[in-house]
Motif scaffolding. Structure first.
Motif, PDB file in Angstrom:
ATOM      1  N   ARG A   1       0.830  -1.205   0.000  1.00  0.00           N
ATOM      2  CA  ARG A   1       0.000   0.000   0.000  1.00  0.00           C
ATOM      3  C   ARG A   1       0.867   1.258   0.000  1.00  0.00           C
ATOM      4  NH1 ARG A   1      -3.760  -1.799   4.923  1.00  0.00           N
ATOM      5  NH2 ARG A   1      -1.710  -2.409   5.649  1.00  0.00           N
ATOM      6  N   ALA A   2       0.463   2.209  -0.831  1.00  0.00           N
ATOM      7  CA  ALA A   2       1.151   3.506  -0.876  1.00  0.00           C
ATOM      8  C   ALA A   2       0.825   4.278   0.397  1.00  0.00           C
ATOM      9  CB  ALA A   2       0.694   4.292  -2.097  1.00  0.00           C
ATOM     10  N   TYR A   3       1.664   5.262   0.709  1.00  0.00           N
ATOM     11  CA  TYR A   3       1.399   6.104   1.868  1.00  0.00           C
ATOM     12  C   TYR A   3       1.962   7.494   1.625  1.00  0.00           C
ATOM     13  CZ  TYR A   3       6.226   4.950   3.213  1.00  0.00           C
ATOM     14  OH  TYR A   3       7.594   4.783   3.228  1.00  0.00           O
ATOM     15  N   VAL A   4       1.504   8.452   2.449  1.00  0.00           N
ATOM     16  CA  VAL A   4       1.939   9.838   2.342  1.00  0.00           C
ATOM     17  C   VAL A   4       2.891  10.136   3.486  1.00  0.00           C
ATOM     18  CG1 VAL A   4       1.187  12.246   2.457  1.00  0.00           C
ATOM     19  CG2 VAL A   4      -0.196  10.559   1.263  1.00  0.00           C
ATOM     20  N   THR A   5       3.974  10.818   3.161  1.00  0.00           N
ATOM     21  CA  THR A   5       4.902  11.275   4.183  1.00  0.00           C
ATOM     22  C   THR A   5       5.272  12.716   3.866  1.00  0.00           C
ATOM     23  OG1 THR A   5       7.091  10.997   5.130  1.00  0.00           O
ATOM     24  CG2 THR A   5       6.790  10.105   2.958  1.00  0.00           C
ATOM     25  N   GLY A   6       4.771  13.638   4.638  1.00  0.00           N
ATOM     26  CA  GLY A   6       5.072  15.055   4.393  1.00  0.00           C
ATOM     27  C   GLY A   6       4.597  15.513   3.036  1.00  0.00           C
ATOM     28  N   ASN A   7       5.540  15.767   2.158  1.00  0.00           N
ATOM     29  CA  ASN A   7       5.202  16.265   0.820  1.00  0.00           C
ATOM     30  C   ASN A   7       5.470  15.225  -0.265  1.00  0.00           C
ATOM     31  OD1 ASN A   7       7.960  16.295   0.924  1.00  0.00           O
ATOM     32  ND2 ASN A   7       8.176  18.288  -0.048  1.00  0.00           N
ATOM     33  N   ALA A   8       5.394  13.935   0.087  1.00  0.00           N
ATOM     34  CA  ALA A   8       5.652  12.878  -0.894  1.00  0.00           C
ATOM     35  C   ALA A   8       4.650  11.741  -0.729  1.00  0.00           C
ATOM     36  CB  ALA A   8       7.063  12.339  -0.729  1.00  0.00           C
ATOM     37  N   ILE A   9       4.299  11.152  -1.863  1.00  0.00           N
ATOM     38  CA  ILE A   9       3.522   9.921  -1.876  1.00  0.00           C
ATOM     39  C   ILE A   9       4.510   8.813  -2.208  1.00  0.00           C
ATOM     40  CG2 ILE A   9       1.671   8.639  -3.002  1.00  0.00           C
ATOM     41  CD1 ILE A   9       0.357  11.346  -3.632  1.00  0.00           C
ATOM     42  N   VAL A  10       4.604   7.818  -1.346  1.00  0.00           N
ATOM     43  CA  VAL A  10       5.542   6.715  -1.535  1.00  0.00           C
ATOM     44  C   VAL A  10       4.783   5.544  -2.139  1.00  0.00           C
ATOM     45  CG1 VAL A  10       7.162   5.163  -0.397  1.00  0.00           C
ATOM     46  CG2 VAL A  10       6.899   7.500   0.435  1.00  0.00           C
ATOM     47  N   VAL A  11       5.291   5.042  -3.280  1.00  0.00           N
ATOM     48  CA  VAL A  11       4.669   3.921  -3.984  1.00  0.00           C
ATOM     49  C   VAL A  11       5.713   2.835  -4.226  1.00  0.00           C
ATOM     50  CG1 VAL A  11       2.920   5.333  -5.145  1.00  0.00           C
ATOM     51  CG2 VAL A  11       5.097   4.937  -6.262  1.00  0.00           C
ATOM     52  N   GLU A  12       5.237   1.654  -4.588  1.00  0.00           N
ATOM     53  CA  GLU A  12       6.123   0.536  -4.910  1.00  0.00           C
ATOM     54  C   GLU A  12       7.031   0.938  -6.071  1.00  0.00           C
ATOM     55  OE1 GLU A  12       8.264  -2.610  -5.077  1.00  0.00           O
ATOM     56  OE2 GLU A  12       6.743  -2.530  -3.512  1.00  0.00           O
ATOM     57  N   GLU A  13       8.301   0.594  -5.965  1.00  0.00           N
ATOM     58  CA  GLU A  13       9.289   1.066  -6.931  1.00  0.00           C
ATOM     59  C   GLU A  13       9.084   0.568  -8.349  1.00  0.00           C
ATOM     60  OE1 GLU A  13      13.258  -0.082  -5.907  1.00  0.00           O
ATOM     61  OE2 GLU A  13      12.689  -2.144  -5.558  1.00  0.00           O
ATOM     62  N   SER A  14       8.321  -0.492  -8.550  1.00  0.00           N
ATOM     63  CA  SER A  14       8.119  -1.009  -9.903  1.00  0.00           C
ATOM     64  C   SER A  14       7.199  -0.130 -10.746  1.00  0.00           C
ATOM     65  CB  SER A  14       7.565  -2.433  -9.850  1.00  0.00           C
ATOM     66  OG  SER A  14       6.317  -2.433  -9.186  1.00  0.00           O
ATOM     67  N   LEU A  15       6.466   0.796 -10.102  1.00  0.00           N
ATOM     68  CA  LEU A  15       5.542   1.706 -10.792  1.00  0.00           C
ATOM     69  C   LEU A  15       4.570   0.963 -11.700  1.00  0.00           C
ATOM     70  CD1 LEU A  15       7.865   4.708 -11.722  1.00  0.00           C
ATOM     71  CD2 LEU A  15       6.404   4.449  -9.731  1.00  0.00           C
ATOM     72  N   THR A  16       3.964  -0.086 -11.169  1.00  0.00           N
ATOM     73  CA  THR A  16       2.974  -0.843 -11.925  1.00  0.00           C
ATOM     74  C   THR A  16       1.729   0.003 -12.128  1.00  0.00           C
ATOM     75  OG1 THR A  16       1.996  -1.733  -9.922  1.00  0.00           O
ATOM     76  CG2 THR A  16       3.780  -3.026 -10.922  1.00  0.00           C
ATOM     77  N   PHE A  17       0.771  -0.560 -12.848  1.00  0.00           N
ATOM     78  CA  PHE A  17      -0.457   0.182 -13.105  1.00  0.00           C
ATOM     79  C   PHE A  17      -1.197   0.496 -11.810  1.00  0.00           C
ATOM     80  CE2 PHE A  17       0.146  -1.794 -17.324  1.00  0.00           C
ATOM     81  CZ  PHE A  17       0.240  -0.624 -18.049  1.00  0.00           C
ATOM     82  N   ALA A  18      -1.045  -0.294 -10.779  1.00  0.00           N
ATOM     83  CA  ALA A  18      -1.691  -0.024  -9.492  1.00  0.00           C
ATOM     84  C   ALA A  18      -1.148   1.258  -8.872  1.00  0.00           C
ATOM     85  CB  ALA A  18      -1.489  -1.198  -8.545  1.00  0.00           C
TER      86      ALA A  18
END
Length: 121
Positions: free
Chosen positions: A49-66
């Motif tokens: 699951r992605a999450y927000v930290t301050g001024n960034a949205i953290v996502v899985e590094e593979s950048l899949t369609f999800a």
């Protein structure tokens, strides 16, 4: 993270993954929806699951369609005020309640900002 010049021959870096989205595109999408400057930071995640930290949205590094859907929901929740400090304080230490809140609030935020959200989300 290696740049495309540093990546081994034949290997795509996460920002140019052939079966996903570009980091630049996700960043522009997050900023358009949230109405604020945001970064999209790809990282290896134990929990998908992605999450927000301050001024960034953290996502899985593979950048899949999800990743696009995750960025849209997180940016919409930021724009809708879902992460207000008083709400977050009330949810601290309450894992099940936090998961339930994020699931319901994500749907609400996307509906509220419907005009800014891609129709396929």
């Amino acid at each position: 993270m290696p740049t495309s010049a540093e990546a081994p021959a034949g290997e795509a870096t996460p920002a140019e993954a052939p079966e996903g989205y570009s980091l630049t595109g996700l960043r522009m999408l997050s900023q358009a929806i949230s109405g604020r400057p945001l970064e999209v930071r790809p990282e290896p995640l134990v929990d998908p699951r992605a999450y927000v930290t301050g001024n960034a949205i953290v996502v899985e590094e593979s950048l899949t369609f999800a990743a696009r859907d995750q960025v849209v929901v997180q940016a919409a929740m930021l724009a809708a005020g879902s992460f207000e400090p008083r709400v977050m304080r009330a949810l601290m230490g309450r894992g099940r309640s936090t998961s339930r809140y994020c699931a319901l609030e994500g749907v609400r935020a996307v509906r509220v900002l419907g005009g800014l959200i891609p129709p396929s989300v």
